[in-house]
Design a protein around this motif. Structure first.
Motif, PDB file in Angstrom:
ATOM      1  N   ILE A 167       0.840  -1.200   0.000  1.00  0.00           N
ATOM      2  CA  ILE A 167       0.000   0.000   0.000  1.00  0.00           C
ATOM      3  C   ILE A 167       0.878   1.253   0.000  1.00  0.00           C
ATOM      4  N   LEU A 168       1.902   1.261   0.868  1.00  0.00           N
ATOM      5  CA  LEU A 168       2.834   2.398   0.903  1.00  0.00           C
ATOM      6  C   LEU A 168       3.607   2.505  -0.410  1.00  0.00           C
ATOM      7  N   GLY A 169       3.878   1.339  -0.993  1.00  0.00           N
ATOM      8  CA  GLY A 169       4.684   1.295  -2.209  1.00  0.00           C
ATOM      9  C   GLY A 169       3.982   1.922  -3.389  1.00  0.00           C
ATOM     10  N   ARG A 170       2.640   1.821  -3.404  1.00  0.00           N
ATOM     11  CA  ARG A 170       1.883   2.379  -4.525  1.00  0.00           C
ATOM     12  C   ARG A 170       2.136   3.872  -4.691  1.00  0.00           C
ATOM     13  N   ASP A 171       2.329   4.569  -3.568  1.00  0.00           N
ATOM     14  CA  ASP A 171       2.571   6.020  -3.636  1.00  0.00           C
ATOM     15  C   ASP A 171       4.066   6.334  -3.619  1.00  0.00           C
ATOM     16  N   GLY A 172       4.880   5.308  -3.690  1.00  0.00           N
ATOM     17  CA  GLY A 172       6.327   5.532  -3.694  1.00  0.00           C
ATOM     18  C   GLY A 172       6.856   6.014  -2.350  1.00  0.00           C
ATOM     19  N   LEU A 173       6.060   5.818  -1.289  1.00  0.00           N
ATOM     20  CA  LEU A 173       6.475   6.313   0.028  1.00  0.00           C
ATOM     21  C   LEU A 173       7.492   5.397   0.695  1.00  0.00           C
ATOM     22  N   ILE A 174       7.609   4.180   0.169  1.00  0.00           N
ATOM     23  CA  ILE A 174       8.571   3.241   0.751  1.00  0.00           C
ATOM     24  C   ILE A 174       9.414   2.651  -0.374  1.00  0.00           C
ATOM     25  N   GLU A 175      10.657   2.364  -0.071  1.00  0.00           N
ATOM     26  CA  GLU A 175      11.533   1.794  -1.109  1.00  0.00           C
ATOM     27  C   GLU A 175      10.966   0.454  -1.567  1.00  0.00           C
TER      28      GLU A 175
END
Lengths: 137, 367
Positions: free
Chosen positions: B158-166
């Protein structure tokens, strides 16, 4: 065949007893070994070796020529042989339908019932958040 | 120095007989069965499978019984057993995203899709000893509720979708997967080898190392992004069959640790991550593993590596409790010749010391 890997050897054997089985022989004697289980870095990245599991495997050939393979977690050699036998039988014109109906389908229903039970018990532990208005409670 | 020592055969044989007797304990008390260990001491079995690095509940239960409940001894027995079997190959990597989740919590998002599912947990118990468990306790049937068919995506997805996590590092084409049971460790070690080492590492050691990072020795600001436990399917690409065959399901625990940001002039800042994965329900183990995995990425992330948990040679060389116990416990085996030579040297030094001190006063008197 995934259904059979989830079943116990005794359950498969009991279901097979209701069929008049054709002649067959071991193409590969059932044996125990290991498979290295792999995960992925971060769950979805490059693979890494997590640790091994015991595995049994066997291969069976029917007199009519069909060859079946059996693989399963654990050290149950007889279970691997029974899976291989079922795998050979499902390929045979004479036995395919009967094995699906009398062996695999009931074991599948049993597996799904077990999973439904676990899922229902799990669902009861899901948190329902509610928000208290400031000053209340 | 090691030399053959003869003698003691009868003493050893009788000691093992006595051990078998002590293991059984009072024979008027019923013998514990492997099913009882597997069903009622399930988390001990999980730990022995994880650190023994062999998924087989029955063998782990047998090892616990044989080791009289000494889990490190049981892990040792399981490791020794695995060396007796041939390896058929490696499984397809398991898909923890498709896990049939029996527990799944996130400390970062209250409203994760799929929900917070507590499952069978010690969390929120009062840690008061329960005398009703002492004998004849029959638990209430579990409550049930309608199970949702909604997917339970990983919080990191979920975080990855917005590029908020590596993103997780992807394998290079044709790259082989490191295996420390086949090749000796070399440093620096890649992350696949580090994770394999941590996955079979001692829970207590990893707990202490992880804890040290929280206390400031290699601080990396962790949040438990998600912990999940449940069943995943295992597939194996069997050469004789020609395609991937199902082997059945295993239970796993996975921890996604979300840590403080990293960015550069060319890359927007994002959360970094640490990863933990272990057999069975092994929550403390996977959380500790994820903390240490993140700490060991110091070099890769351009952080100053000053703390023990960031030193991969230190962590990876001391995480294995079978190696550690072997070296510590070998001290109790006969070292008679070593000790005799040390004793000889010490006597010589003392004699020299005595002679020097005797000579001194005479020298003074002569002057």
């Amino acid at each position: 065949m995934a259904v059979l890997a989830h079943a116990e050897a005794g359950e498969i054997a009991a279901r097979l007893r209701s069929l008049a089985l054709p002649d067959h022989q071991d193409l590969r004697e059932p044996e125990n070994g290991l498979v290295m289980l792999r995960g992925r870095i971060g769950g979805d990245g490059a693979p890494f070796n997590l640790g091994e599991a015991t595995v049994s495997r066997a291969a069976v050939r029917l007199a009519s020529g069909e060859v079946g393979f059996g693989y399963t977690l654990g050290r149950g050699r007889e279970k691997a042989r029974l899976i291989a036998l079922c795998d050979a039988l499902v390929q045979s014109r004479d036995f395919g339908a009967a094995v699906e109906r009398d062996v695999i389908a009931p074991l599948r229903e049993q597996l799904l019932a077990r999973r439904r039970k676990v899922a229902a018990e799990t669902a009861a532990t899901k948190v329902d958040f509610y928000t208290m208005v400031r000053g209340e409670g | 120095m090691y030399v053959a020592v003869k003698g003691g055969e009868r003493a050893i044989e009788n000691a093992h007989r006595l051990l078998a007797h002590a293991r059984r304990g009072d024979q008027s008390v019923p013998e514990v069965t492997l099913d009882q260990i597997s069903e009622q001491l399930g988390l001990a079995v999980d730990r022995v499978m994880s650190e023994g690095s062999l998924y087989d509940r029955e063998l782990a239960a047998l090892a616990i019984k044989q080791a009289r409940g000494d889990l490190i001894e049981a892990i040792f027995l399981v490791r020794a057993f695995r060396a007796t079997l041939p390896r058929f190959g490696a499984s397809e990597p398991v898909d923890t995203g498709a896990m049939r989740v029996q527990r799944r919590v996130s400390s970062t998002f209250k409203d994760i899709p799929g929900g917070q599912i507590l499952g069978p947990t010690f969390d929120y118990t009062h840690r008061l000893l329960d005398p009703t468990l002492a004998e004849g306790f029959v638990p209430e049937a579990p409550a049930t509720a309608e199970a949702s068919t909604a997917a339970t995506p990983r919080v990191t997805d979920i975080l990855g979708r917005d590029g908020l996590i590596e993103p997780s590092p992807q394998a290079e084409a044709g790259a082989s997967v490191g295996d420390l049971t086949r090749e000796p460790l070399n440093f620096p070690a890649d992350r696949d080898l580090r994770l394999q080492n941590l996955a079979r590492g001692d829970e207590g050691f990893l707990l202490a190392m992880g804890y040290s990072t929280q206390r400031g020795y290699g601080r990396n600001h962790p949040f438990a992004g998600e912990i999940r436990f449940g069943e995943v399917e295992v597939e194996f690409a069997a050469e004789d069959v020609g395609f991937a065959v199902p082997l059945g399901a295993i239970e796993l625990t996975e921890c996604q640790m979300v840590n403080q940001f990293k960015g550069s002039a060319t890359e927007a800042p994002s959360f970094t991550r640490g990863y933990g994965l272990a057999f069975g329900q092994s929550e403390r183990k996977t959380m500790s593993m994820a903390l240490v995995d993140r700490a060991l990425r110091a070099r890769e992330l351009g952080e100053e590596a000053l703390a023990p948990a960031q030193d991969e040679e230190f962590v990876m060389s001391h995480s294995d409790n079978v190696q550690a116990t072997g070296f510590v416990e070998h001290l109790k085996l006969p070292h008679y010749v070593d000790f005799q030579s040390e004793l000889g040297l010490l006597r010589k030094l003392r004699q020299e010391f005595a002679e020097a001190n005797e000579a001194e006063p005479m020298k003074e008197a002569a002057e």
